[in-house]
Design a protein around this motif. Structure first.
Motif: not given
Length: 126
Positions: A56-85
């Motif tokens: 990462w240092v050699e590539l000049g990276n400056n941001t860490v991105a994390v992806r989490i996965d949830l399984s056996a989901v029981q409930e989901i609610t999503i609401n947004s009125s913006s395009l910049d999350y």
């Protein structure tokens, strides 16, 4: 801490002296799969890793991105009125031992699942 309720968190812990709280982070993705039984959330960490991999240092990276996965989901609610999350992310277990992911900000989301883990951690230049 939020990462302790998620499986496969060893690499994240190795990157930081103290893993930061998820305040005012960029939310890159919220993906719903398998008729809602699986949800993936990808976000940028609030600041760059103190102990990044050499590559990462050699590539000049400056941001860490994390992806989490949830399984056996029981409930989901999503609401947004913006395009910049952006928002604060809380991850914890509730009284029923479900993993709760709560996002508040320009996107508001609530997900409850039986299990969750860190799917990927990547560095990139932002």
């Amino acid at each position: 801490m939020w990462y302790e309720v998620l499986g496969m968190n060893n690499f994240l812990v190795s990157l930081y002296a103290h893993v930061p709280e998820l305040e005012d982070v960029r939310i890159a993705e919220v993906n719903i799969h398998d008729e809602g039984r699986i949800v993936a959330v990808k976000f940028d960490m609030p600041y760059y890793a103190e102990r990044p991999p050499k590559k990462w240092v050699e590539l000049g990276n400056n941001t860490v991105a994390v992806r989490i996965d949830l399984s056996a989901v029981q409930e989901i609610t999503i609401n947004s009125s913006s395009l910049d999350y952006r928002g604060n992310i809380e991850i914890f277990k509730d009284e029923a031992e479900l993993i709760v992911v709560k996002i508040t900000g320009t996107i508001n989301a609530l997900m409850k699942a039986e299990s969750g883990f860190i799917q990927s951690i990547t560095g990139y230049s932002n």
